[in-house]
Design an enzyme around this catalytic site. Structure first.
Site, PDB file in Angstrom:
ATOM      1  N   SER A  35      -1.859  -1.332  -6.199  1.00  0.00           N
ATOM      2  CA  SER A  35      -2.127  -0.270  -5.302  1.00  0.00           C
ATOM      3  C   SER A  35      -1.308  -0.096  -4.285  1.00  0.00           C
ATOM      4  CB  SER A  35      -3.491  -0.251  -4.916  1.00  0.00           C
ATOM      5  OG  SER A  35      -3.603  -1.304  -3.884  1.00  0.00           O
ATOM      6  N   LYS A  41      -0.657  -8.890  -0.614  1.00  0.00           N
ATOM      7  CA  LYS A  41      -0.502  -7.416   0.013  1.00  0.00           C
ATOM      8  C   LYS A  41       0.982  -7.783   0.740  1.00  0.00           C
ATOM      9  CE  LYS A  41      -4.009  -5.658   1.895  1.00  0.00           C
ATOM     10  NZ  LYS A  41      -5.005  -5.809   2.596  1.00  0.00           N
ATOM     11  N   ASP A  90      -8.382   1.337   9.157  1.00  0.00           N
ATOM     12  CA  ASP A  90      -8.069   2.231   8.024  1.00  0.00           C
ATOM     13  C   ASP A  90      -9.411   1.964   7.100  1.00  0.00           C
ATOM     14  OD1 ASP A  90      -7.365   3.654   6.133  1.00  0.00           O
ATOM     15  OD2 ASP A  90      -5.452   2.755   5.549  1.00  0.00           O
ATOM     16  N   THR A 108      -2.017   2.644   2.936  1.00  0.00           N
ATOM     17  CA  THR A 108      -1.314   3.444   3.964  1.00  0.00           C
ATOM     18  C   THR A 108      -0.050   2.458   4.722  1.00  0.00           C
ATOM     19  OG1 THR A 108      -3.335   4.276   4.546  1.00  0.00           O
ATOM     20  CG2 THR A 108      -1.502   4.666   6.120  1.00  0.00           C
ATOM     21  N   PHE A 109      -0.490   1.081   4.832  1.00  0.00           N
ATOM     22  CA  PHE A 109       0.371   0.331   5.356  1.00  0.00           C
ATOM     23  C   PHE A 109       1.037  -0.740   4.455  1.00  0.00           C
ATOM     24  CE2 PHE A 109      -3.423   1.073   8.438  1.00  0.00           C
ATOM     25  CZ  PHE A 109      -2.598   2.046   9.186  1.00  0.00           C
ATOM     26  N   VAL A 162       0.033  -3.295  -2.731  1.00  0.00           N
ATOM     27  CA  VAL A 162      -0.741  -5.081  -2.987  1.00  0.00           C
ATOM     28  C   VAL A 162      -0.071  -4.793  -4.607  1.00  0.00           C
ATOM     29  CG1 VAL A 162      -3.071  -5.757  -3.693  1.00  0.00           C
ATOM     30  CG2 VAL A 162      -2.739  -4.137  -1.722  1.00  0.00           C
TER      31      VAL A 162
END
Ligand code: NAG
Ligand code: NAG
Ligand code: NAG
Ligand code: NAG
Ligand code: NAG
Ligand code: NAG
Ligand code: NAG
Ligand code: NAG
Ligand code: NAG
Length: 890
Positions: free
Chosen positions: A616, A637, A736, A619-620, A623
């Protein structure tokens, strides 16, 4: 007793049916295998049967049951492999992707029947044993990706049958021996990423069928030997990053099947031979950063499959041949940093697949054609630092796919066409600086809500800086300097946070960040900002579906910018696997003691370099799924910054990560470890098959039976609330919260993720440069628009949105709600629409039983409290937990 002796008798009977010799041999190989299995920790041998030929990874000859194949790759093996040399009949030995270290056993030289030897991706060190030279039957030797040192031993000269010879990514030195050129069967030779020096043997390829030659990232000198083109079989040639010089041989035209030529970053001179037109399979030609000269030969246009042509940073002159319009597959055309002149090649612009046109830093002296984006998929239009004249055509607005538009340092005249505001994708940069543009700045530019950098400096622009530019919600860098702008600088965080040099040189501008104030004018503008603008920003955000909101830290935005660029580069469909050297790890740690053995940093890094592992994009961060050689699966991540933020702050970051690793709660994702390389930080977590709460709720493909299960949902809601209450107790505010950041374990126990981000980028701790806020679209509390601060009540609001998702199975933002209406407003305004709660709750759950319905209505009440418009009226997270727990008890 009787039974077992009967069994023994049977067994002996069976064995006696074979010859005596076979029994002896059979037991020999079996004994060896059992010992090898024990030494290396091979799992699964001897479990099902005593017939070792059926054990996993083993293949036997049919006539005498001797072990001929041993395939033990990706098994996390460690230990002494010497004993394998006792399996005398071995033809195929694959030990790749393990943790084997020490030197390669010289005893392998005794495996005289060996045809295939793969020891790649281990940690074998010292030099290549000379004994391997006795493996006369060897067809494939793969020692790549180890820590081997020293020179290639001359004893290997005897490997006459070698077809595949792979020794890349080691620490080998010396020159590439002449005898490699005498291997008549050689098809593949890869020795890249080593310390080889000297010349490429001038007989290489002469007597063989060489198809693939990859020697990049060494210190090779001299010229490209003509011999490699002599048979015409070559398909891949990679020599990037060496010290090679001389001309590109004319004989290259002999290789019609050559599809990839990468010779960038060397010292090649002369012009590209016209014979390149005979290389009909050519798809990839990269020769940047050399001293090539002459004109760009039109013969390239005969290579109809050409996808990338990169001739940047050479000494090419002349114009771009119009015949290049025939290259319909061309995706990237990069000729920056040469001395090319003439018109912008309209013929190339017709190419439907063109993604990147980089003409920057040349002497192009034509105008920008009106057909600039008639058909193209252009994402990068880089025309800066040329002598381009005339107006920017209005048709520039047709370039709807553009991510970056560079036109700085030219002789452009006229005004800025408002149509640039139509290029909604524009995000990396819009640079029109150092031209002769006049007129006003079109307010339409305010629609570029993804744009990060805007530079219109050093022109003759007039009028106000339009208020509408406040719509540029992603802006970080602006430069309006040295124009003739007048009036107040609009109150807009990216403007006021800029250096005053971004506004200097405009006699008529006033207001922050300049030192001249505008008197009353500015004050009134400022007051109205809070009320009107915050509302407008919300509408704009809702309208644009932007994922990130309010002012975001420079760090965060830089992360995103990099991610976007990468995505864009990937979208271009050109992979760059050859030259990327293996990144060296700066720091890493596994916090969980009993997982230290199972996790390998190299494998973690490798997994994140492969797109197919991507799970995925948040926003930051992005993954990835990472399979360890030990069999363990991790969720990794990746945070990536530009400008070496991670490198510069790494000590601070590591300390923070160590502290975070101690943060332990049933409903928070535990941090297993981290790896830092280059400017990238990788955070290691457990991998869960069940995916995220968002997938559970909204992705029907992830729910095989689609069973409506309210109790599971309620326990998820409570778990998430508990995790957040724990964070708030420690004064950690989440940055988030969204259903996409909540992972479900195999028992559907929720785990709140992205906690590290909140901590690493916590503005109050000074790890971010601007006090700032972010969040996911649909979860952002309304007050963030004017407070510019993350708060605990803000978290409660976002949690309320998650709870509404759980109750309604609706997305936080859906078109069905109507324009500008999100899930929260849709639910809150239901009474006004005369709708009952039943019309809001997921009927598949609420109609199952009265008990479920009652619980859902009670949970809905909690969700409504959490999403109250007034932050002070929202309950504390701890109170939310209590209220939800009460539901289950009554
Ligand atoms: C044992 O046999 C079962 C059934 O034939 C098979 O599925 C399994 O993979 C075997 N295990 C090993 C270690 O060979
Ligand atoms: C078994 O077959 C191989 C060829 O497949 C042959 O070289 C070997 O001599 C045979 N061994 C016996 C015992 O028959
Ligand atoms: C592995 O075992 C062999 C004997 O079987 C021994 O000679 C050798 O030194 C061992 N290698 C290592 C690295 O311990
Ligand atoms: C190879 O085999 C021979 C004979 O069996 C033995 O003497 C020698 O030590 C072996 N070589 C190695 C390196 O183990
Ligand atoms: C090693 O090289 C051989 C021969 O080229 C190849 O078949 C094999 O896949 C390579 N191993 C790995 C792990 O890539
Ligand atoms: C390669 O082969 C040629 C011709 O057979 C021979 O003259 C030369 O010595 C060989 N070179 C090496 C390094 O073995
Ligand atoms: C290119 O192809 C043409 C026509 O097949 C041939 O005449 C010419 O010699 C070739 N040039 C080279 C350098 O191979
Ligand atoms: C171009 O690429 C296609 C697809 O890979 C291939 O079928 C075709 O033969 C190539 N054309 C030439 C001239 O090599
Ligand atoms: C562009 O530059 C070239 C080379 O300096 C010159 O010959 C040509 O006349 C110029 N074209 C225009 C339109 O100025």
């Amino acid at each position: 007793m009787a039974l077992s002796s009967l069994f023994t008798t049977l067994l002996i009977g069976l064995l006696l049916s074979r010859s005596q010799l076979v029994i002896a041999q059979l037991s020999h190989d079996q004994t060896i295998l059992v010992s090898v299995g024990k030494e290396l920790g091979v799992s699964g041998w001897g479990l099902n049967s005593s017939d070792y030929c059926s054990w996993p990874g083993i293949g036997c000859s049919s006539n005498n049951s001797m072990v001929e194949r041993l395939v033990l790759s990706h098994r996390g093996l460690q230990g002494n492999v010497t004993l394998i040399s006792e399996l005398k009949a071995l033809k195929w030995l694959d030990l790749s992707y393990n943790n084997l270290d020490g030197s390669i056993p010289p005893a392998f030289g005794n495996l005289s029947r060996l045809e295939f030897l793969d020891l790649s991706a281990n940690k074998f060190g010292s030099s290549i044993p000379i004994e391997l030279g006795s493996l006369r039957n060897l067809r494939a030797l793969n020692l790549s990706n180890n820590l081997l040192t020293g020179e290639i031993p001359d004893e290997l000269e005897g490997l006459e049958n070698l077809q595949d010879f792979q020794i890349f990514t080691n620490r080998l030195i010396g020159s590439i021996p002449m005898w490699v050129g005498n291997l008549t069967n050689l098809i593949v030779f890869t020795a890249y990423e080593n310390g080889f020096s000297g010349k490429i043997p001038d007989n290489l390829g002469l007597v063989s069928e060489l198809q693939l030659l990859n020697l990049h990232s060494n210190q090779l000198e001299g010229s490209i030997p003509e011999s490699i083109f002599s048979t015409g079989k070559l398909e891949f040639l990679v020599l990037t990053l060496n010290q090679l010089a001389g001309n590109l041989p004319e004989l290259i035209g002999n290789c019609r099947g050559l599809s990839s030529i990468r010779i960038g970053n060397n010292k090649f001179i002369g012009s590209i031979p016209k014979a390149i037109g005979n290389v009909s399979s050519l798809t990839y030609f990269e020769a940047d950063n050399n001293n090539l000269s002459g004109e760009i030969v039109s013969e390239f246009s005969q290579c109809s499959n050409l996808t990338l042509l990169n001739l940047a940073s050479n000494g090419f002159t002349g114009t771009i041949p119009p015949e290049f319009g025939q290259l319909t597959n061309l995706q990237e055309f990069i000729v920056s940093g040469n001395s090319l002149f003439g018109e912008i090649p309209t013929s190339i612009l017709r190419s439907k697949n063109l993604n990147k046109l980089d003409l920057s830093n040349n002497r192009f002296n034509g105008t920008i054609p009106e057909t600039i984006c008639n058909t193209s998929r252009l994402q990068y239009l880089l025309l800066g630092q040329n002598s381009i004249r005339g107006d920017i055509p209005h048709q520039i607005g047709d370039c709807v796919k553009l991510l970056e538009l560079q036109m700085g340092s030219n002789y452009l005249t006229g005004s800025i066409p408002p149509e640039i505001g139509h290029i909604k994708n524009l995000q990396i940069a819009l640079n029109l600086s150092f031209n002769h543009l006049h007129g006003v700045l079109p307010p339409d530019l305010g629609r570029l809500d993804k744009l990060v950098s805007l530079d219109v400096s050093n022109n003759q622009l007039t009028g106000n800086i339009p208020l509408a530019l406040k719509g540029m919600l992603s802006l970080i860098e602006v430069n309006f300097s040295n124009n003739q702008f007048t009036g107040p600088i609009p109150t807009f965080v990216p403007f006021q946070k800029s250096l005053n040099s971004s506004f200097l040189g405009n006699k008529g501008l006033c207001g922050e960040p300049l030192s001249y104030s505008c008197g009353n004018l500015n004050g009134s503008d400022h007051k109205s900002y809070h009320h009107k603008v915050s509302y407008r920003i919300i509408l704009i955000v809702i309208g644009s579906g932007l994922a990130v909101f309010v002012s975001v830290t420079v760090v965060v935005l830089l992360f995103m910018m990099r991610e976007r660029q990468e995505k864009a580069a990937k979208a271009a469909g050109i992979s760059d696997d050859g030259t990327s050297s293996r990144p060296s790890i700066i720091a890493g740690n596994v916090f969980v003691e009993n997982l230290r053995q199972a996790i390998e940093f190299d494998a973690v890094v490798k997994a994140t370099l492969k797109d197919s592992n991507k799970i995925s994009c948040g926003t930051f961060s992005t993954v990835y799924k990472a399979d360890m050689p030990s069999g363990m699966i991790l969720s990794v991540k990746r945070l990536r910054s530009m400008d070496r933020t991670i490198v510069h702050h790494q000590n601070k970051m590591i300390r923070e990560l160590e502290r975070l690793s101690k943060l332990s709660h049933d409903h928070l994702m535990r941090l297993i470890g981290y790896v830092i390389y280059e400017d990238v930080a990788l955070l290691l977590h457990d991998y869960f098959l069940n995916g995220t709460l968002a997938q559970y709720l909204h992705d029907s493909t992830k729910q095989p039976d689609c069973k409506p299960d309210w109790p599971t949902r309620l326990s998820i809601a409570i778990g998430v609330a508990e995790g957040l209450a724990f964070l708030h107790h420690l004064a950690i505010i989440h940055l988030d919260i969204s259903s996409g950041n909540i992972v479900l374990d195999s028992n559907f126990k929720p785990l709140v993720g992205e906690v590290e981000i909140s901590k690493l980028l916590d503005p109050s701790r000074g790890t971010a440069s601007i006090s700032a806020v972010a969040g996911s679209f649909g979860y952002i509390p309304p007050e963030y628009a004017y407070t510019m601060q993350v708060t605990a009540p803000g978290n409660v609001y976002s949690y309320g949105v998650v709870l509404l998702e759980i109750l309604t199975t609706r997305l936080p933002v859906e078109e069905a709600f109507g324009e500008g209406i999100d899930l929260v407003r849709w639910v809150h305004s239901a009474p006004g629409r005369g709708e009952t709660p039943e019309q809001i709750l997921d009927v598949r759950l609420s109609t199952v039983s009265f008990a479920w319905r009652k619980e859902m209505l009670a949970a809905l009440k909690v969700a409504l409290l959490c999403t109250d418009n007034t932050p002070a009226r929202r309950p504390k997270m701890k109170k939310v937990v209590e209220m939800l727990q009460e539901i289950t008890q009554t």
